[in-house]
Design a protein around this motif. Structure first.
Motif, PDB file in Angstrom:
ATOM      1  N   GLN A  86      55.842  40.763  43.203  1.00 15.13           N
ATOM      2  CA  GLN A  86      54.965  39.974  42.353  1.00 15.13           C
ATOM      3  C   GLN A  86      55.771  39.326  41.231  1.00 15.13           C
ATOM      4  O   GLN A  86      55.481  38.238  40.785  1.00 15.13           O
ATOM      5  CB  GLN A  86      53.886  40.881  41.784  1.00 15.13           C
ATOM      6  CG  GLN A  86      52.724  40.121  41.229  1.00 15.13           C
ATOM      7  CD  GLN A  86      51.815  41.012  40.426  1.00 15.13           C
ATOM      8  OE1 GLN A  86      52.029  42.199  40.303  1.00 15.13           O
ATOM      9  NE2 GLN A  86      50.795  40.423  39.870  1.00 15.13           N
ATOM     10  N   LEU A 140      47.760  31.561  41.700  1.00 14.85           N
ATOM     11  CA  LEU A 140      48.576  32.728  42.033  1.00 14.85           C
ATOM     12  C   LEU A 140      48.519  33.106  43.515  1.00 14.85           C
ATOM     13  O   LEU A 140      49.536  33.387  44.139  1.00 14.85           O
ATOM     14  CB  LEU A 140      48.140  33.936  41.188  1.00 14.85           C
ATOM     15  CG  LEU A 140      48.869  35.239  41.503  1.00 14.85           C
ATOM     16  CD1 LEU A 140      50.288  35.223  40.960  1.00 14.85           C
ATOM     17  CD2 LEU A 140      48.117  36.442  40.967  1.00 14.85           C
ATOM     18  N   GLU A 163      54.516  45.423  45.769  1.00 12.53           N
ATOM     19  CA  GLU A 163      53.220  45.078  45.153  1.00 12.53           C
ATOM     20  C   GLU A 163      52.897  43.589  45.295  1.00 12.53           C
ATOM     21  O   GLU A 163      52.717  42.886  44.302  1.00 12.53           O
ATOM     22  CB  GLU A 163      53.196  45.481  43.689  1.00 12.53           C
ATOM     23  CG  GLU A 163      53.069  46.973  43.512  1.00 12.53           C
ATOM     24  CD  GLU A 163      53.050  47.363  42.046  1.00 12.53           C
ATOM     25  OE1 GLU A 163      52.313  46.721  41.292  1.00 12.53           O
ATOM     26  OE2 GLU A 163      53.763  48.288  41.683  1.00 12.53           O
ATOM     27  N   GLY A 166      49.174  42.199  43.671  1.00 14.72           N
ATOM     28  CA  GLY A 166      48.650  42.539  42.344  1.00 14.72           C
ATOM     29  C   GLY A 166      47.981  41.355  41.679  1.00 14.72           C
ATOM     30  O   GLY A 166      48.577  40.290  41.590  1.00 14.72           O
ATOM     31  N   GLY A 167      46.740  41.534  41.217  1.00 11.90           N
ATOM     32  CA  GLY A 167      46.041  40.496  40.463  1.00 11.90           C
ATOM     33  C   GLY A 167      45.474  39.355  41.287  1.00 11.90           C
ATOM     34  O   GLY A 167      44.842  38.457  40.760  1.00 11.90           O
ATOM     35  N   VAL A 168      45.703  39.387  42.588  1.00  8.49           N
ATOM     36  CA  VAL A 168      45.239  38.305  43.458  1.00  8.49           C
ATOM     37  C   VAL A 168      43.748  38.503  43.762  1.00  8.49           C
ATOM     38  O   VAL A 168      43.286  39.630  43.862  1.00  8.49           O
ATOM     39  CB  VAL A 168      46.081  38.304  44.755  1.00  8.49           C
ATOM     40  CG1 VAL A 168      45.541  37.350  45.780  1.00  8.49           C
ATOM     41  CG2 VAL A 168      47.529  37.980  44.436  1.00  8.49           C
ATOM     42  N   ASP A 169      43.003  37.408  43.925  1.00  8.98           N
ATOM     43  CA  ASP A 169      41.564  37.558  44.165  1.00  8.98           C
ATOM     44  C   ASP A 169      41.318  38.204  45.539  1.00  8.98           C
ATOM     45  O   ASP A 169      42.175  38.136  46.422  1.00  8.98           O
ATOM     46  CB  ASP A 169      40.847  36.205  44.050  1.00  8.98           C
ATOM     47  CG  ASP A 169      41.141  35.317  45.229  1.00  8.98           C
ATOM     48  OD1 ASP A 169      40.475  35.477  46.266  1.00  8.98           O
ATOM     49  OD2 ASP A 169      42.041  34.472  45.125  1.00  8.98           O
ATOM     50  N   PRO A 170      40.148  38.834  45.696  1.00  5.25           N
ATOM     51  CA  PRO A 170      39.930  39.653  46.901  1.00  5.25           C
ATOM     52  C   PRO A 170      39.977  38.883  48.222  1.00  5.25           C
ATOM     53  O   PRO A 170      40.419  39.437  49.230  1.00  5.25           O
ATOM     54  CB  PRO A 170      38.553  40.280  46.696  1.00  5.25           C
ATOM     55  CG  PRO A 170      37.974  39.680  45.486  1.00  5.25           C
ATOM     56  CD  PRO A 170      39.049  38.985  44.733  1.00  5.25           C
ATOM     57  N   ILE A 171      39.578  37.626  48.213  1.00  2.00           N
ATOM     58  CA  ILE A 171      39.623  36.868  49.467  1.00  2.00           C
ATOM     59  C   ILE A 171      41.080  36.580  49.840  1.00  2.00           C
ATOM     60  O   ILE A 171      41.507  36.828  50.970  1.00  2.00           O
ATOM     61  CB  ILE A 171      38.797  35.559  49.379  1.00  2.00           C
ATOM     62  CG1 ILE A 171      37.312  35.888  49.197  1.00  2.00           C
ATOM     63  CG2 ILE A 171      39.005  34.698  50.627  1.00  2.00           C
ATOM     64  CD1 ILE A 171      36.405  34.689  49.059  1.00  2.00           C
ATOM     65  N   ARG A 173      43.669  38.180  48.855  1.00  2.00           N
ATOM     66  CA  ARG A 173      44.310  39.459  49.160  1.00  2.00           C
ATOM     67  C   ARG A 173      44.157  39.770  50.647  1.00  2.00           C
ATOM     68  O   ARG A 173      45.072  40.241  51.305  1.00  2.00           O
ATOM     69  CB  ARG A 173      43.626  40.538  48.324  1.00  2.00           C
ATOM     70  CG  ARG A 173      44.459  41.758  48.061  1.00  2.00           C
ATOM     71  CD  ARG A 173      44.035  42.420  46.758  1.00  2.00           C
ATOM     72  NE  ARG A 173      42.740  43.069  46.794  1.00  2.00           N
ATOM     73  CZ  ARG A 173      42.517  44.274  47.305  1.00  2.00           C
ATOM     74  NH1 ARG A 173      43.482  44.946  47.880  1.00  2.00           N
ATOM     75  NH2 ARG A 173      41.310  44.804  47.287  1.00  2.00           N
ATOM     76  N   ARG A 174      42.991  39.465  51.181  1.00  2.00           N
ATOM     77  CA  ARG A 174      42.751  39.734  52.609  1.00  2.00           C
ATOM     78  C   ARG A 174      43.495  38.739  53.499  1.00  2.00           C
ATOM     79  O   ARG A 174      44.029  39.104  54.529  1.00  2.00           O
ATOM     80  CB  ARG A 174      41.259  39.741  52.891  1.00  2.00           C
ATOM     81  CG  ARG A 174      40.665  40.999  52.320  1.00  2.00           C
ATOM     82  CD  ARG A 174      39.192  41.135  52.435  1.00  2.00           C
ATOM     83  NE  ARG A 174      38.853  42.501  52.077  1.00  2.00           N
ATOM     84  CZ  ARG A 174      38.804  42.963  50.840  1.00  2.00           C
ATOM     85  NH1 ARG A 174      39.062  42.177  49.817  1.00  2.00           N
ATOM     86  NH2 ARG A 174      38.506  44.230  50.602  1.00  2.00           N
TER      87      ARG A 174
ATOM     88  N   PRO B  36      39.949  37.849  39.300  1.00  2.00           N
ATOM     89  CA  PRO B  36      41.386  37.780  39.584  1.00  2.00           C
ATOM     90  C   PRO B  36      42.147  37.066  38.483  1.00  2.00           C
ATOM     91  O   PRO B  36      41.558  36.521  37.549  1.00  2.00           O
ATOM     92  CB  PRO B  36      41.433  36.961  40.877  1.00  2.00           C
ATOM     93  CG  PRO B  36      40.230  36.095  40.824  1.00  2.00           C
ATOM     94  CD  PRO B  36      39.176  36.910  40.122  1.00  2.00           C
ATOM     95  N   ASP B  37      43.486  37.037  38.607  1.00  2.00           N
ATOM     96  CA  ASP B  37      44.329  36.280  37.690  1.00  2.00           C
ATOM     97  C   ASP B  37      43.899  34.815  37.713  1.00  2.00           C
ATOM     98  O   ASP B  37      43.577  34.285  38.765  1.00  2.00           O
ATOM     99  CB  ASP B  37      45.799  36.348  38.122  1.00  2.00           C
ATOM    100  CG  ASP B  37      46.422  37.691  37.788  1.00  2.00           C
ATOM    101  OD1 ASP B  37      45.686  38.589  37.356  1.00  2.00           O
ATOM    102  OD2 ASP B  37      47.640  37.833  37.969  1.00  2.00           O
ATOM    103  N   PRO B 189      41.338  43.351  37.435  1.00  2.00           N
ATOM    104  CA  PRO B 189      41.244  42.723  38.752  1.00  2.00           C
ATOM    105  C   PRO B 189      40.854  43.749  39.828  1.00  2.00           C
ATOM    106  O   PRO B 189      40.647  43.375  40.971  1.00  2.00           O
ATOM    107  CB  PRO B 189      42.673  42.221  38.994  1.00  2.00           C
ATOM    108  CG  PRO B 189      43.542  43.166  38.244  1.00  2.00           C
ATOM    109  CD  PRO B 189      42.721  43.756  37.116  1.00  2.00           C
ATOM    110  N   GLU B 292      33.158  44.339  45.739  1.00  2.00           N
ATOM    111  CA  GLU B 292      34.102  43.386  46.306  1.00  2.00           C
ATOM    112  C   GLU B 292      33.414  42.466  47.333  1.00  2.00           C
ATOM    113  O   GLU B 292      33.694  41.272  47.383  1.00  2.00           O
ATOM    114  CB  GLU B 292      35.266  44.145  46.940  1.00  2.00           C
ATOM    115  CG  GLU B 292      36.529  43.349  46.947  1.00  2.00           C
ATOM    116  CD  GLU B 292      37.789  44.191  47.065  1.00  2.00           C
ATOM    117  OE1 GLU B 292      37.697  45.432  47.209  1.00  2.00           O
ATOM    118  OE2 GLU B 292      38.860  43.602  47.033  1.00  2.00           O
ATOM    119  N   MET B 296      33.180  38.453  46.859  1.00  2.00           N
ATOM    120  CA  MET B 296      33.683  37.494  47.844  1.00  2.00           C
ATOM    121  C   MET B 296      32.589  36.550  48.319  1.00  2.00           C
ATOM    122  O   MET B 296      32.825  35.361  48.518  1.00  2.00           O
ATOM    123  CB  MET B 296      34.328  38.232  49.017  1.00  2.00           C
ATOM    124  CG  MET B 296      35.641  38.890  48.600  1.00  2.00           C
ATOM    125  SD  MET B 296      36.615  39.460  49.990  1.00  2.00           S
ATOM    126  CE  MET B 296      35.703  40.902  50.474  1.00  2.00           C
TER     127      MET B 296
END
Lengths: 242, 301
Positions: A86, A140, A163, A166-171, A173-174, B36-37, B189, B292, B296
Motif C-alpha cells: 500500500q 485509490l 496489505e 488497506g483503505g480501499v472501498d469494499p467493491i 477490494r473484491r 473508504p479512502d 474503512p 458491507e 456496496m
C-alpha cells in the motif's frame, strides 16, 4: 528441488541484537497457491517478507524463493518476483502509461513487449480514458489495481502483496481479489498479508505469526476446526491473544 | 451539545470532497463515519475541528460554531488525526506533558481519564515517539487527544493498518471513554467496526449514503442474499457473473454473496446452472445482509 514448491523456508531466523524478530519459521508454498501471511503488528511479518524478497539477510536458516537462495542469489530472486504494498506502489507524478513503461523497463522488457503489455493492461483495467493522466489523480482503488497489474508485468513466478487493500472501498477490494484469483489460476503464486480477516478466508492456506514464530498454518477451513472458531477473525483473536 | 452538521459542502478545485452533508451526533453518542479512502471523512473532521473552512453550510461542536467560536472548540475537543502527528523526537512522557501544558493542564489533573491507556505505554515513557510500534503510537496519540478532558473526541481512522487484536482492544477503550460521557465521532474503512457504534453514516464520494443504527441499516437491505460455495472459487465467481439473472456477485470470506434480479428466485435453478458449468460441491444457503452488503448496494446505485 521439487519444482512445484516455489517457496521453501526452513528454520529461517532474523535477529536484531538480542531481539529475535523471526524465530525459526518453516513452510513451503506451491505453484499457483494463494498464501495468506497473517500476524499482529510487530509479530515479524515484514521482517520475514524482507528476507524472502532478498532485501534483508537472514541470521540463520535456509530459504529458496523461485528456486534461488536468499543469501547468495538475491538479484535472481528480485527478477523473478513481483512486489506491491500500500505504501510503495507507483509514481504519482508519472502518467499511467509512463508508470507501466518505467516498470517494464526496470525489469528489462523489450520496447515491443512493453507496448504490448501496456495496451493489454490498460484495456483489461478499463483505463483507456485515463491512460495519459497522472497516477496521483486516480482514485485509490484504481491505483491499487494498476499497481498490482504492474507488479505482474514481467510475468513473475511469485507476487508478494503487503496489505494491498488497506483503505480501499469494499467493491474495489473484491475486484482486487478477483484479480488475485485470476493470477493464481494462471499459475502465479500469491503471497499476501492483510488485516482484513474475511480476506484470509480467500486464501488457499494461511499462516499466523505470533512473536516471531508461525503458530498456525493450514487451510482456513482446518484452522477454524482446530480452534473451534466461527471465522478467521476468531481464530486470529484466540491465537494472538493467547 | 454533541455535533450538528447542516448542509456542509467543500470543494478542492474541481474535486467535490463533501456535498451537502447533514447529520447530528447526540451528546454521549459513539458515532461512526464509515467509508473508504477518498470518501471525504478527513475533510469533514478538519472542518469540525476548525482546521478547514467549509464552502457552505453550518456546523457546531459542543454548542460552538465551527467558524465564529473556533477558539472555544479547540479548547473543548480532542482530535486524533489519521496520520501520526506527535513529535517523533520527544519521548512519550514529553509529548504528553507538552499537550497537557498547551491546554493549561497537567497529566496529574486528568490522569483518571487516560490511566487505563497510559499504563500500557508507561514502560516506554522515556522512549522517543518515533521509535514506538504502530499500536503504541496509536495509544500515545489517544492519550494526548484526551489529556485536556475534551467534551468531544474526533478519531480519524484510528485503526487503519492495525491488526485485529489491537483493533478490538482499541474499540473496548472507546466504549469505556463513551461511558465517561465523552461524545465520540470516529471514522473507519473497516465495515465490521460499524457494528460497534451507536449510529453510523455510510459515506462515499463526498455524499452520505445512509444514516442509522447498524441494526437498522442492515434491515433496510431489500433483496434476499444467498451464500454460495463450490469447489473452485475462481470458477464460481466467473460462472455467477455470467449468469443472466445475477444482480450482484461478491466474494465474502469462504462464500460468494449472490443476489438475483428476479422477484421469484429458485435456488435449485441456480444450482442446476452451476452444475452445467462443471462446478461441484455446490452449496446455496440464504443468509443475512451485513453492513458491507448494504454499503456496496448503496454505492452501486
Amino acid at each position: 528441488m521439487n519444482n512445484n514448491k516455489v517457496i521453501q523456508v526452513k528454520s529461517l531466523t532474523k535477529m536484531f541484537g538480542d531481539f529475535t524478530a523471526v524465530d525459526a519459521i518453516t513452510f513451503d508454498i506451491e505453484k499457483g497457491e494463494i498464501f495468506g501471511f497473517l500476524g499482529a503488528n510487530g509479530a515479524g511479518k515484514t521482517t520475514a517478507m524482507k528476507m524472502l524478497i532478498g532485501i534483508s539477510k537472514p541470521t540463520s536458516g535456509e530459504a529458496k524463493v523461485a528456486g534461488f537462495d536468499v543469501y547468495k542469489q538475491t538479484e535472481d530472486i528480485k527478477k523473478n518476483i513481483g512486489y506491491m504494498s500500500q505504501k510503495f506502489a507507483l509514481y504519482d507524478d508519472l502518467t499511467v502509461k509512463e508508470n507501466i513503461t518505467f516498470f517494464g523497463g526496470i525489469y528489462g522488457l523489450s520496447r515491443k513487449k512493453i507496448k504490448e503489455k501496456s495496451e493489454a493492461l490498460i484495456e483489461e483495467l478499463g483505463l483507456e480514458k485515463v491512460a495519459n493522466q497522472l497516477v496521483g489523480a486516480l482514485p485509490l482503488g484504481w491505483k491499487q489495481k494498476l499497481s498490482f497489474s504492474v507488479s505482474l508485468i514481467h510475468d513473475p513466478k511469485i507476487v508478494f502483496l503487503d496489505e494491498p487493500t488497506g483503505g480501499v472501498d469494499p467493491i474495489t477490494r473484491r475486484q482486487f481479489w478477483e484479480m488475485i484469483y485470476k493470477a493464481a489460476h494462471q499459475g502465479t503464486t500469491v503471497f499476501v498479508t492483510t488485516h482484513y480477516m474475511d480476506e484470509a478466508e480467500y486464501c488457499d492456506r494461511v499462516s499466523i505469526m505470533v512473536n516471531g514464530k508461525i503458530e498456525a498454518l493450514d487451510t482456513p477451513k482446518k484452522l477454524k476446526e482446530q480452534f473451534k472458531a466461527a471465522n478467521m477473525n476468531d481464530v486470529f483473536l484466540k491465537l494472538a491473544r493467547g | 451539545m454533541g455535533i450538528t452538521i447542516s448542509n456542509i459542502s467543500k470543494s478542492y478545485k474541481k474535486v467535490k470532497a463533501l456535498q451537502h452533508i447533514s447529520f447530528d451526533v447526540k451528546p454521549g453518542e459513539l458515532f461512526g463515519l464509515i467509508g473508504p479512502d477518498g470518501a471525504g471523512k478527513t475533510t469533514l473532521f478538519r472542518i469540525l475541528t476548525t482546521l478547514l473552512i467549509a464552502n457552505e453550510g453550518l456546523a457546531t461542536v459542543a454548542g460552538f460554531d465551527v467558524v465564529a467560536d473556533y477558539k472555544s472548540i479547540r479548547k473543548n475537543v480532542g482530535y486524533m488525526p489519521g496520520k501520526f502527528s506527535l513529535y517523533q523526537d520527544l519521548t512519550v512522557k514529553e509529548n504528553l506533558t507538552f499537550f497537557a501544558t498547551i491546554f493549561g493542564t497537567t497529566i496529574e489533573e486528568n490522569y483518571d481519564l487516560i490511566k487505563e491507556i497510559y499504563v500500557q505505554i508507561e514502560p516506554f515513557k522515556n522512549r522517543r515517539a518515533g521509535k514506538l510500534s504502530g499500536g503504541m503510537k496509536q495509544k500515545l496519540a489517544l492519550c494526548c487527544a484526551l489529556i485536556h478532558k475534551p467534551e468531544v473526541l474526533f478519531l480519524d481512522e484510528p485503526t487503519t493498518g492495525v491488526d485485529p487484536v489491537s483493533r478490538k482492544e482499541f474499540w473496548e477503550m472507546l466504549k469505556r471513554l463513551q461511558q465517561k460521557g465523552i461524545t465520540i465521532l470516529v471514522s473507519t474503512p473497516y465495515m465490521d467496526e460499524a457494528a460497534l457504534c451507536d449510529r453510523i453514516a455510510l459515506i462515499q464520494d463526498g455524499k452520505i449514503l445512509e444514516i442509522d443504527t447498524p441494526q437498522a441499516i442492515v434491515k433496510h437491505y431489500s433483496k434476499p442474499i444467498y451464500n454460495v460455495r463450490a469447489h473452485n472459487m475462481y470458477q464460481l465467481i466467473n460462472s455467477l457473473k455470467e449468469y443472466q439473472y445475477n444482480h450482484s456477485v461478491y466474494p465474502f470470506g469462504e462464500y460468494v454473496h449472490y443476489t438475483d434480479k428476479r422477484t421469484s428466485f429458485n435456488p435449485e435453478e441456480l444450482k442446476m446452472y452451476l452444475e452445467s458449468e462443471n462446478l461441484t460441491n455446490i452449496e446455496i444457503k440464504i443468509t443475512v445482509a451485513t453492513i458491507e452488503d448494504t454499503f456496496m448496494e448503496l454505492a452501486k446505485s
